[in-house]
Scaffold this active site. Structure first.
Site, PDB file in Angstrom:
ATOM      1  N   ARG A 196      -6.414   2.404  -1.380  1.00  0.00           N
ATOM      2  CA  ARG A 196      -5.017   1.509  -2.863  1.00  0.00           C
ATOM      3  C   ARG A 196      -4.790   0.799  -1.983  1.00  0.00           C
ATOM      4  O   ARG A 196      -3.760   0.049  -2.691  1.00  0.00           O
ATOM      5  CB  ARG A 196      -4.418   2.359  -3.533  1.00  0.00           C
ATOM      6  CG  ARG A 196      -5.480   3.366  -4.183  1.00  0.00           C
ATOM      7  CD  ARG A 196      -4.262   5.042  -4.511  1.00  0.00           C
ATOM      8  NE  ARG A 196      -3.343   5.068  -5.730  1.00  0.00           N
ATOM      9  CZ  ARG A 196      -3.653   4.510  -6.984  1.00  0.00           C
ATOM     10  NH1 ARG A 196      -5.173   4.512  -7.133  1.00  0.00           N
ATOM     11  NH2 ARG A 196      -2.777   4.277  -7.695  1.00  0.00           N
TER      12      ARG A 196
ATOM     13  N   HIS B 122      -3.923   5.317   1.863  1.00  0.00           N
ATOM     14  CA  HIS B 122      -3.611   5.177   0.287  1.00  0.00           C
ATOM     15  C   HIS B 122      -4.557   5.423  -0.474  1.00  0.00           C
ATOM     16  O   HIS B 122      -4.340   4.969  -1.376  1.00  0.00           O
ATOM     17  CB  HIS B 122      -2.668   4.007   0.412  1.00  0.00           C
ATOM     18  CG  HIS B 122      -1.487   4.480  -0.488  1.00  0.00           C
ATOM     19  ND1 HIS B 122       0.332   4.702   0.110  1.00  0.00           N
ATOM     20  CD2 HIS B 122      -1.077   4.405  -1.899  1.00  0.00           C
ATOM     21  CE1 HIS B 122       0.879   4.569  -1.095  1.00  0.00           C
ATOM     22  NE2 HIS B 122      -0.144   4.721  -2.177  1.00  0.00           N
TER      23      HIS B 122
ATOM     24  N   ASP C  71      -5.459  12.670   5.044  1.00  0.00           N
ATOM     25  CA  ASP C  71      -6.170  11.997   3.898  1.00  0.00           C
ATOM     26  C   ASP C  71      -7.262  10.312   3.724  1.00  0.00           C
ATOM     27  O   ASP C  71      -7.324  10.221   3.907  1.00  0.00           O
ATOM     28  CB  ASP C  71      -4.729  12.385   2.411  1.00  0.00           C
ATOM     29  CG  ASP C  71      -4.295  11.001   2.495  1.00  0.00           C
ATOM     30  OD1 ASP C  71      -4.185   9.864   2.753  1.00  0.00           O
ATOM     31  OD2 ASP C  71      -3.306  11.105   1.462  1.00  0.00           O
ATOM     32  N   SER C  72      -6.914  10.584   1.938  1.00  0.00           N
ATOM     33  CA  SER C  72      -8.262   9.609   1.715  1.00  0.00           C
ATOM     34  C   SER C  72      -9.787   9.575   2.164  1.00  0.00           C
ATOM     35  O   SER C  72     -10.535  10.069   2.857  1.00  0.00           O
ATOM     36  CB  SER C  72      -7.776   8.247   2.222  1.00  0.00           C
ATOM     37  OG  SER C  72      -6.724   7.713   2.169  1.00  0.00           O
TER      38      SER C  72
ATOM     39  N   ARG D 185      -4.327  -4.120  -7.609  1.00  0.00           N
ATOM     40  CA  ARG D 185      -5.915  -3.097  -8.291  1.00  0.00           C
ATOM     41  C   ARG D 185      -5.750  -4.250 -10.177  1.00  0.00           C
ATOM     42  O   ARG D 185      -4.647  -3.949 -10.458  1.00  0.00           O
ATOM     43  CB  ARG D 185      -4.811  -1.450  -8.215  1.00  0.00           C
ATOM     44  CG  ARG D 185      -5.497  -0.653  -7.151  1.00  0.00           C
ATOM     45  CD  ARG D 185      -4.346   0.402  -7.129  1.00  0.00           C
ATOM     46  NE  ARG D 185      -3.186   0.075  -6.319  1.00  0.00           N
ATOM     47  CZ  ARG D 185      -2.659   0.974  -6.110  1.00  0.00           C
ATOM     48  NH1 ARG D 185      -1.524   1.797  -7.330  1.00  0.00           N
ATOM     49  NH2 ARG D 185      -1.488   1.391  -4.672  1.00  0.00           N
TER      50      ARG D 185
ATOM     51  N   LYS E 289       3.734   9.694   6.952  1.00  0.00           N
ATOM     52  CA  LYS E 289       2.281   8.685   5.969  1.00  0.00           C
ATOM     53  C   LYS E 289       1.288   7.913   6.062  1.00  0.00           C
ATOM     54  O   LYS E 289       2.620   6.808   5.649  1.00  0.00           O
ATOM     55  CB  LYS E 289       2.613   9.172   4.422  1.00  0.00           C
ATOM     56  CG  LYS E 289       1.111   9.619   3.109  1.00  0.00           C
ATOM     57  CD  LYS E 289       1.742  10.047   2.304  1.00  0.00           C
ATOM     58  CE  LYS E 289       0.289  10.058   1.500  1.00  0.00           C
ATOM     59  NZ  LYS E 289       0.095   8.521   0.779  1.00  0.00           N
TER      60      LYS E 289
ATOM     61  N   SER F  56      -4.146   8.620   7.100  1.00  0.00           N
ATOM     62  CA  SER F  56      -3.983   7.315   5.500  1.00  0.00           C
ATOM     63  C   SER F  56      -4.137   6.632   4.958  1.00  0.00           C
ATOM     64  O   SER F  56      -3.666   5.097   5.734  1.00  0.00           O
ATOM     65  CB  SER F  56      -2.571   8.343   4.812  1.00  0.00           C
ATOM     66  OG  SER F  56      -3.129   7.902   2.914  1.00  0.00           O
TER      67      SER F  56
ATOM     68  N   ILE G  65     -11.579  12.826   0.352  1.00  0.00           N
ATOM     69  CA  ILE G  65     -11.583  14.191   0.161  1.00  0.00           C
ATOM     70  C   ILE G  65     -11.724  14.866  -0.879  1.00  0.00           C
ATOM     71  O   ILE G  65     -10.705  14.612  -2.160  1.00  0.00           O
ATOM     72  CB  ILE G  65     -10.613  15.244   0.943  1.00  0.00           C
ATOM     73  CG1 ILE G  65     -10.217  14.464   2.976  1.00  0.00           C
ATOM     74  CG2 ILE G  65     -11.127  16.768   0.583  1.00  0.00           C
ATOM     75  CD1 ILE G  65      -9.257  15.827   3.237  1.00  0.00           C
TER      76      ILE G  65
ATOM     77  N   PRO H 191       1.511  13.048  -2.452  1.00  0.00           N
ATOM     78  CA  PRO H 191       2.413  12.354  -3.408  1.00  0.00           C
ATOM     79  C   PRO H 191       1.689  11.400  -4.464  1.00  0.00           C
ATOM     80  O   PRO H 191       0.316  11.085  -3.685  1.00  0.00           O
ATOM     81  CB  PRO H 191       2.832  11.873  -2.815  1.00  0.00           C
ATOM     82  CG  PRO H 191       2.791  11.413  -1.548  1.00  0.00           C
ATOM     83  CD  PRO H 191       1.772  12.287  -1.650  1.00  0.00           C
TER      84      PRO H 191
END
Ligand SMILES: Cc1cc2nc3c(=O)[nH]c(=O)nc-3n(C[C@H](O)[C@H](O)[C@H](O)COP(=O)(O)O)c2cc1C
Length: 388
Positions: free
Chosen positions: A279, A276, A307-308, A165, A252, A274, A310, A78
């Protein structure tokens, strides 16, 4: 047309094509960006074992994620504001995923709405939920995802408040972009993006605008998050949401073995290891570095995804060999989308599948299900020795 051989090629085109505000939004981590950098760099610390004289014919990257057949165990993560990276971005990415045979996950903070994506693709997609203070809105959102026949609810647990960020604040990130002297100057160099965007179905947050009232600034991700996201989300509330949904649930944003155990205990169909994409909690360890510990804690109790960081099929292979049953790409597909729309997402998936398939063959494997620690050279101390 340039020859695309890897994900970085797409990123270069993406950077040229998309307004700076949205490039920066994707290409940032929080604060010092240490975790953002580590996510990818740590994959490189793991090496592969070459095997020869193995029959490589009849290979397959096909697998399953939460019982769903996938052409390769790589879902689209997402990603908020995808429809600002390219006109109708969510619809296009969902269609590319459908044609390729991998799951697409629609973010709560998307530009195209749940209904837009459902109309545009015939296959069920996954819906990612951010929980809001407004319980009635969340109830309606879940119902909309059910009505759209979404086949899994992905509940994101690592963003009750927004990790800062810096670039987003400096750029005044919003959807659609606010027209300041700086943005106008930049938009004038992105005319192809602009022309396509004029014909887009939406340019605002499609799951929010028209569905909630009383927001001070619906175009600002930062303002919306600060005002609306539910900071009190805890395991009890997660359990309630799972009941409300009543279907398959993926939790997640897990990076801690105890949290993973808790998610398994609640009966999640899968967890996503993950951070994120670097982030949120800057200074957290990379997902791939945490994966072995999480596997030790919950292997066999819950399906584990990651994830994260890849950016290649080799990265996917390493995550699978360490025990993940599935992976997700965020930025890697955004680069493709921003560079070339739907075709670019397909290209990103093709690049990753080819890398995964060839690397698997050179490691002496014919099937992703057979990958394991025996295919890897993991540095001693990869998980780190940290004081308890
Ligand atoms: C631009 C951007 C927007 C994101 N928006 C969301 C979101 O709306 N919901 C969510 O759960 N995760 C979101 N994420 C996190 C991704 O789902 C995923 O965890 C992350 O991108 C994986 O790292 P990678 O980009 O290195 O592949 C976002 C990531 C990026 C880069």
């Amino acid at each position: 047309m340039p020859v695309i051989t890897n994900i970085d090629d797409l990123k270069r085109i993406y950077e040229r094509r998309v307004p700076r505000m949205f490039y920066d939004y994707a290409e940032s981590g929080s604060w010092t960006e240490q975790t953002f950098r580590d996510n990818s760099a740590d994959f490189h610390d793991i090496r592969l074992r070459q095997k020869v004289a193995v029959d490589m014919s009849g290979r397959s990257t096909a697998s399953q994620m939460i019982g769903q057949d996938v052409a390769m165990p790589v879902a689209l993560a997402p990603v908020g504001l995808t429809g600002m990276q390219h006109a109708d971005g969510e619809m296009k990415a969902a269609k590319a995923a459908l044609d390729f045979g991998v799951p697409f996950t629609l973010s709560t903070m998307s530009i195209n709405s749940i209904e837009d994506v459902a109309e545009h693709t015939c296959a069920p997609f996954w819906f990612q939920l951010y929980t809001m203070k407004d319980e009635d809105y969340v109830r309606r959102l879940i119902q909309r995802a059910k009505d759209a026949n979404c086949s899994a609810l992905v509940i994101t647990l690592d963003l009750q408040i927004l990790g800062q960020r810096h670039k987003d604040l400096k750029n005044g990130l919003s959807a659609p972009p606010k027209l300041t002297a700086k943005t106008i100057a930049n938009l004038m160099t992105k005319w192809a993006w602009g022309i396509e965007m004029l014909g887009a179905k939406r340019r605002e947050f499609g799951n929010i605008v028209g569905h909630v009232q009383g927001i001070s600034d619906a175009s600002s991700l930062g303002a919306w998050t600060a005002e609306q996201f539910d900071p009190s989300l805890d395991w009890k509330k997660i359990e309630k949401l799972m009941e409300q949904w009543g279907g398959k649930v993926i939790l997640k944003g897990i990076l801690d073995p105890e949290d993973a155990k808790m998610a398994a205990k609640l009966g999640a169909d899968a967890i996503v290891v993950s951070n994120h994409g670097g982030r949120q909690l800057d200074g957290a360890l990379s997902s791939i570095r945490m994966l072995p510990r999480i596997m030790d804690a919950v292997a066999g109790d819950v399906e584990v995804h990651l994830d994260s960081g890849i950016r290649s099929g080799q990265d996917v292979l390493k995550a699978l060999a360490l025990g993940a049953k599935g992976t997700y790409i965020g930025r890697a597909f955004v680069y493709g989308l921003g560079a070339m729309g739907q075709k670019g997402v397909t290209t990103a998936l093709e690049v990753i599948q080819k890398e995964l398939d060839t690397t698997m063959a050179l490691c002496g494997e014919r099937n992703v299900a057979d990958l394991g620690p025996h295919n890897l050279l993991v540095p001693q101390d990869f998980c780190g020795r940290w004081q308890e």
